[in-house]
Design a protein around this motif. Structure first.
Motif, PDB file in Angstrom:
ATOM      1  N   GLY A   1     101.833  75.809  30.259  1.00 43.90           N
ATOM      2  CA  GLY A   1     100.432  76.132  29.938  1.00 43.90           C
ATOM      3  C   GLY A   1     100.106  77.606  29.986  1.00 43.90           C
TER       4      GLY A   1
ATOM      5  N   GLY B   1     103.002  69.378  23.953  1.00 44.23           N
ATOM      6  CA  GLY B   1     101.976  68.410  24.375  1.00 44.23           C
ATOM      7  C   GLY B   1     101.306  68.872  25.651  1.00 44.23           C
TER       8      GLY B   1
ATOM      9  N   GLU C   1      92.797  70.838  31.421  1.00 43.55           N
ATOM     10  CA  GLU C   1      92.470  69.403  31.547  1.00 43.55           C
ATOM     11  C   GLU C   1      91.614  69.141  32.788  1.00 43.55           C
ATOM     12  OE1 GLU C   1      96.822  69.006  30.358  1.00 43.55           O
ATOM     13  OE2 GLU C   1      96.104  66.951  30.372  1.00 43.55           O
TER      14      GLU C   1
ATOM     15  N   THR D   1      90.412  78.176  28.870  1.00 44.89           N
ATOM     16  CA  THR D   1      91.587  79.053  29.025  1.00 44.89           C
ATOM     17  C   THR D   1      91.166  80.494  28.732  1.00 44.89           C
ATOM     18  OG1 THR D   1      92.183  78.792  26.718  1.00 44.89           O
ATOM     19  CG2 THR D   1      93.148  77.212  28.288  1.00 44.89           C
TER      20      THR D   1
ATOM     21  N   HIS E   1      98.019  86.537  40.346  1.00 43.21           N
ATOM     22  CA  HIS E   1      96.813  87.282  39.967  1.00 43.21           C
ATOM     23  C   HIS E   1      95.671  87.079  40.954  1.00 43.21           C
ATOM     24  CE1 HIS E   1      98.517  87.004  35.622  1.00 43.21           C
ATOM     25  NE2 HIS E   1      99.127  87.942  36.330  1.00 43.21           N
TER      26      HIS E   1
ATOM     27  N   GLY F   1      95.498  96.488  34.222  1.00 43.05           N
ATOM     28  CA  GLY F   1      95.473  97.898  34.645  1.00 43.05           C
ATOM     29  C   GLY F   1      95.645  98.052  36.143  1.00 43.05           C
ATOM     30  N   GLU F   2      95.761  96.901  36.873  1.00 42.22           N
ATOM     31  CA  GLU F   2      96.013  96.968  38.324  1.00 42.22           C
ATOM     32  C   GLU F   2      97.409  96.399  38.609  1.00 42.22           C
ATOM     33  OE1 GLU F   2      91.857  96.645  40.735  1.00 42.22           O
ATOM     34  OE2 GLU F   2      92.590  94.722  39.926  1.00 42.22           O
ATOM     35  N   PRO F   3      98.071  96.931  39.611  1.00 40.56           N
ATOM     36  CA  PRO F   3      99.402  96.408  39.939  1.00 40.56           C
ATOM     37  C   PRO F   3      99.308  95.084  40.674  1.00 40.56           C
ATOM     38  CG  PRO F   3      98.795  98.154  41.466  1.00 40.56           C
ATOM     39  CD  PRO F   3      97.678  98.065  40.444  1.00 40.56           C
TER      40      PRO F   3
ATOM     41  N   THR G   1     104.898  79.311  21.730  1.00 44.30           N
ATOM     42  CA  THR G   1     104.485  80.643  22.199  1.00 44.30           C
ATOM     43  C   THR G   1     105.638  81.612  21.920  1.00 44.30           C
ATOM     44  OG1 THR G   1     105.572  80.574  24.357  1.00 44.30           O
ATOM     45  CG2 THR G   1     103.421  79.449  24.181  1.00 44.30           C
TER      46      THR G   1
ATOM     47  N   GLN H   1     101.994  90.476  31.113  1.00 43.29           N
ATOM     48  CA  GLN H   1     103.078  91.041  31.918  1.00 43.29           C
ATOM     49  C   GLN H   1     102.548  91.427  33.291  1.00 43.29           C
ATOM     50  OE1 GLN H   1     106.067  90.966  31.163  1.00 43.29           O
ATOM     51  NE2 GLN H   1     106.201  90.800  28.941  1.00 43.29           N
TER      52      GLN H   1
ATOM     53  N   ALA I   1     102.300  83.147  27.523  1.00 43.72           N
ATOM     54  CA  ALA I   1     103.483  84.024  27.724  1.00 43.72           C
ATOM     55  C   ALA I   1     103.233  85.429  27.170  1.00 43.72           C
ATOM     56  CB  ALA I   1     104.715  83.403  27.065  1.00 43.72           C
TER      57      ALA I   1
HETATM   58  C1  BV8 Z   1     100.302  95.653  35.571  1.00 40.55           C
HETATM   59  C2  BV8 Z   1      93.255  87.732  36.770  1.00 40.55           C
HETATM   60  C3  BV8 Z   1     100.983  97.888  36.074  1.00 40.55           C
HETATM   61  C4  BV8 Z   1      91.825  87.948  36.593  1.00 40.55           C
HETATM   62  C5  BV8 Z   1      94.656  88.272  34.860  1.00 40.55           C
HETATM   63  C6  BV8 Z   1     104.367  95.554  30.269  1.00 40.55           C
HETATM   64  C7  BV8 Z   1     104.695  95.619  31.623  1.00 40.55           C
HETATM   65  C8  BV8 Z   1     103.692  95.690  32.586  1.00 40.55           C
HETATM   66  C9  BV8 Z   1     102.337  95.669  32.197  1.00 40.55           C
HETATM   67  C10 BV8 Z   1     102.023  95.580  30.856  1.00 40.55           C
HETATM   68  C11 BV8 Z   1     103.026  95.538  29.906  1.00 40.55           C
HETATM   69  N1  BV8 Z   1     102.425  95.471  28.696  1.00 40.55           N
HETATM   70  C12 BV8 Z   1     101.077  95.462  28.855  1.00 40.55           C
HETATM   71  C13 BV8 Z   1     100.807  95.563  30.149  1.00 40.55           C
HETATM   72  C14 BV8 Z   1      99.463  95.604  30.729  1.00 40.55           C
HETATM   73  C15 BV8 Z   1      98.901  94.217  31.051  1.00 40.55           C
HETATM   74  C16 BV8 Z   1      99.275  93.167  30.052  1.00 40.55           C
HETATM   75  O1  BV8 Z   1     100.147  92.357  30.306  1.00 40.55           O
HETATM   76  N2  BV8 Z   1      98.595  93.132  28.920  1.00 40.55           N
HETATM   77  C17 BV8 Z   1      98.875  92.094  27.947  1.00 40.55           C
HETATM   78  C18 BV8 Z   1      97.583  91.429  27.494  1.00 40.55           C
HETATM   79  C19 BV8 Z   1      99.659  92.691  26.810  1.00 40.55           C
HETATM   80  N3  BV8 Z   1      99.339  93.810  32.366  1.00 40.55           N
HETATM   81  C20 BV8 Z   1      98.678  94.259  33.443  1.00 40.55           C
HETATM   82  O2  BV8 Z   1      97.771  95.066  33.390  1.00 40.55           O
HETATM   83  C21 BV8 Z   1      99.132  93.733  34.794  1.00 40.55           C
HETATM   84  N4  BV8 Z   1      99.271  94.838  35.681  1.00 40.55           N
HETATM   85  O3  BV8 Z   1     101.223  95.467  34.868  1.00 40.55           O
HETATM   86  O4  BV8 Z   1     100.141  96.781  36.338  1.00 40.55           O
HETATM   87  C22 BV8 Z   1     100.478  98.953  36.963  1.00 40.55           C
HETATM   88  C23 BV8 Z   1     101.350  99.525  37.900  1.00 40.55           C
HETATM   89  C24 BV8 Z   1     100.882 100.544  38.689  1.00 40.55           C
HETATM   90  C25 BV8 Z   1      99.554 101.005  38.588  1.00 40.55           C
HETATM   91  C26 BV8 Z   1      98.686 100.408  37.673  1.00 40.55           C
HETATM   92  C27 BV8 Z   1      99.138  99.385  36.852  1.00 40.55           C
HETATM   93  C28 BV8 Z   1      98.088  92.833  35.415  1.00 40.55           C
HETATM   94  C29 BV8 Z   1      97.967  91.549  34.631  1.00 40.55           C
HETATM   95  C30 BV8 Z   1      97.035  90.568  35.362  1.00 40.55           C
HETATM   96  C31 BV8 Z   1      95.721  90.468  34.645  1.00 40.55           C
HETATM   97  N5  BV8 Z   1      94.850  89.483  35.295  1.00 40.55           N
HETATM   98  N6  BV8 Z   1      93.853  87.418  35.499  1.00 40.55           N
HETATM   99  C32 BV8 Z   1      91.102  86.676  36.264  1.00 40.55           C
HETATM  100  O5  BV8 Z   1      91.724  85.602  36.217  1.00 40.55           O
HETATM  101  O6  BV8 Z   1      89.899  86.790  36.050  1.00 40.55           O
HETATM  102  S1  BV8 Z   1      95.502  87.741  33.510  1.00 40.55           S
HETATM  103  C33 BV8 Z   1      94.831  86.363  32.794  1.00 40.55           C
HETATM  104  O7  BV8 Z   1      95.780  86.015  31.770  1.00 40.55           O
HETATM  105  C34 BV8 Z   1      94.731  85.097  33.649  1.00 40.55           C
HETATM  106  O8  BV8 Z   1      95.207  85.223  34.966  1.00 40.55           O
HETATM  107  C35 BV8 Z   1      95.639  84.132  32.913  1.00 40.55           C
HETATM  108  O9  BV8 Z   1      96.224  83.194  33.722  1.00 40.55           O
HETATM  109  C36 BV8 Z   1      96.631  85.099  32.392  1.00 40.55           C
HETATM  110  C37 BV8 Z   1      97.617  84.674  31.407  1.00 40.55           C
HETATM  111  O10 BV8 Z   1      96.979  83.922  30.419  1.00 40.55           O
HETATM  112  P1  BV8 Z   1      97.396  82.388  30.298  1.00 40.55           P
HETATM  113  O11 BV8 Z   1      97.373  81.801  31.669  1.00 40.55           O
HETATM  114  O12 BV8 Z   1      98.657  82.309  29.548  1.00 40.55           O
HETATM  115  O13 BV8 Z   1      96.178  81.796  29.518  1.00 40.55           O
HETATM  116  P2  BV8 Z   1      95.943  81.816  27.928  1.00 40.55           P
HETATM  117  O14 BV8 Z   1      94.543  81.411  27.703  1.00 40.55           O
HETATM  118  O15 BV8 Z   1      96.456  83.111  27.373  1.00 40.55           O
HETATM  119  O16 BV8 Z   1      96.927  80.686  27.385  1.00 40.55           O
HETATM  120  C38 BV8 Z   1      96.716  79.325  27.737  1.00 40.55           C
HETATM  121  C39 BV8 Z   1      97.911  78.572  27.193  1.00 40.55           C
HETATM  122  O17 BV8 Z   1      97.801  77.207  27.572  1.00 40.55           O
HETATM  123  C40 BV8 Z   1      98.012  78.588  25.674  1.00 40.55           C
HETATM  124  O18 BV8 Z   1      99.356  78.881  25.302  1.00 40.55           O
HETATM  125  C41 BV8 Z   1      97.634  77.159  25.264  1.00 40.55           C
HETATM  126  O19 BV8 Z   1      98.346  76.752  24.106  1.00 40.55           O
HETATM  127  C42 BV8 Z   1      98.073  76.394  26.467  1.00 40.55           C
HETATM  128  N7  BV8 Z   1      97.373  75.121  26.711  1.00 40.55           N
HETATM  129  C43 BV8 Z   1      96.052  74.866  26.544  1.00 40.55           C
HETATM  130  N8  BV8 Z   1      95.795  73.601  26.954  1.00 40.55           N
HETATM  131  C44 BV8 Z   1      96.964  73.076  27.398  1.00 40.55           C
HETATM  132  C45 BV8 Z   1      97.975  74.044  27.251  1.00 40.55           C
HETATM  133  N9  BV8 Z   1      99.255  73.818  27.606  1.00 40.55           N
HETATM  134  C46 BV8 Z   1      99.550  72.608  28.130  1.00 40.55           C
HETATM  135  N10 BV8 Z   1      98.633  71.633  28.310  1.00 40.55           N
HETATM  136  C47 BV8 Z   1      97.346  71.824  27.953  1.00 40.55           C
HETATM  137  N11 BV8 Z   1      96.446  70.840  28.134  1.00 40.55           N
END
Ligand code: BV8
Ligand code: ZN
Length: 247
Positions: free
Chosen positions: A191, A233, A33, A38, A123, A166-168, A221, A197, A194
């Motif tokens: 927002g 909402g 907003e 996103t 992050h 891929g980064e901690p 979610t 991780q 979910a």
């Molecule tokens: C790590 C920064 C380990 C950059 C971002 C299990 C355990 C641990 C790791 C993993 C695991 N499974 C998979 C992994 C790996 C990975 C991961 O999670 N992958 C996912 C996709 C499956 N995780 C990682 O790699 C993490 N690191 O675990 O390291 C490790 C240890 C040692 C050595 C090496 C590695 C790092 C994760 C961080 C990634 N960086 N961002 C940048 O911003 O440019 S994440 C990125 O996604 C953003 O930060 C963002 O904030 C974040 C989450 O997304 P959301 O914020 O939820 O945004 P999204 O668009 O998805 O959703 C928006 C929501 O808002 C929607 O639901 C929508 O309906 C809603 N919405 C829209 N409008 C409104 C609203 N709600 C209310 N009001 C509105 N008006």
């Protein structure tokens, strides 16, 4: 058409008025907003690339110039973004509770701009750069001596001071978030899809320790089935209502 006047469930109002320890986790949805796209909404695409591929260590190592350009593009749109009523309501909520922790996945700095304190930026922040080799911090605006990305004095490539896939995460920030979640009496997930991780495990850690779990999102979610209250909402509308019942 008269939009349905939202109202908070009485039970939730009671919880909010008597809680001492409240934690809020926000995602990109709260900044939607403020005009910021996103991560996964409407394709989350930039040129032909997926955001998740660009916001990754692999992506940077493979195409550092494209990733740097993407962040410069995002900084150019973030520069015009202002906190919206959702950010402002959270800043007010922070003053109402003795023990309030704001955890954000966002890198846009809008919670800080709204006046929130005690923010855990899981992050990192787009408003800072750092050297990928020696870790030296640099301001957001850097003179790029013709190289893309610009280079540090040590010769390393500069990159935004964010956590990529891929980064901690920073251990101290993650520990702080886990501690706050495990002690919370009320935990809000606002927002966020979910999916990412370890951020997505925080609400469940709170719930496991008996916190009341409230989710605010425009659509359900994977967390929604575990929520005690799902407020469907816009974040700004619900958070403004919550702020009003606390004042
Ligand atoms: C790590 C920064 C380990 C950059 C971002 C299990 C355990 C641990 C790791 C993993 C695991 N499974 C998979 C992994 C790996 C990975 C991961 O999670 N992958 C996912 C996709 C499956 N995780 C990682 O790699 C993490 N690191 O675990 O390291 C490790 C240890 C040692 C050595 C090496 C590695 C790092 C994760 C961080 C990634 N960086 N961002 C940048 O911003 O440019 S994440 C990125 O996604 C953003 O930060 C963002 O904030 C974040 C989450 O997304 P959301 O914020 O939820 O945004 P999204 O668009 O998805 O959703 C928006 C929501 O808002 C929607 O639901 C929508 O309906 C809603 N919405 C829209 N409008 C409104 C609203 N709600 C209310 N009001 C509105 N008006
Ligand atoms: Zn360096």
């Amino acid at each position: 058409m008269e939009t349905l006047k939202k109202s908070l469930p009485d039970k939730l109002v009671g919880c909010l008025q008597c809680a001492q320890r409240v934690v809020v986790l926000t995602g990109a949805g709260i900044s939607a907003e403020s005009g910021l796209p996103t991560f996964r909404g409407d394709g989350g695409l930039w040129k032909k690339y997926k955001a998740d591929d660009l916001a990754s260590l692999d992506g940077f190592l493979q195409k550092p110039d494209v990733v740097w350009e993407w962040y410069e593009y995002r900084r150019s749109i973030y520069a015009h973004a202002r906190p919206n009523p959702g950010h402002l309501a959270l800043a007010e909520m922070g003053k109402f509770y003795a023990d309030f922790t704001l955890i954000t996945q966002n890198t846009d700095g809008l919670h800080l701009a709204a006046g929130s304190e005690n923010i855990l930026e899981l992050h990192g922040s787009l408003h800072r750069n750092r050297c990928h080799l020696c870790g030296k911090l640099y301001p957001e605006q850097v003179v790029s001596n013709g190289q893309v990305p610009p280079r540090c004095g040590c010769g390393g490539m500069l990159r935004p001071d964010v956590v990529w896939f891929g980064e901690p995460l920073s251990p101290s920030i993650l520990d702080g978030a886990l501690r706050a979640a495990s002690e919370a009496q009320v935990f809000f997930s606002v927002g966020t899809s979910a999916l990412v991780q370890p951020a997505a495990s925080l609400p469940l850690a709170a719930k496991k320790r008996r916190a009341v779990l409230v989710e605010i999102n425009i659509e359900p979610t994977p967390l929604s089935p575990a929520a005690d209250f799902f407020l469907e909402g816009k974040a700004s509308e619900w958070l403004t209502l919550i702020k009003e019942v606390l004042q």
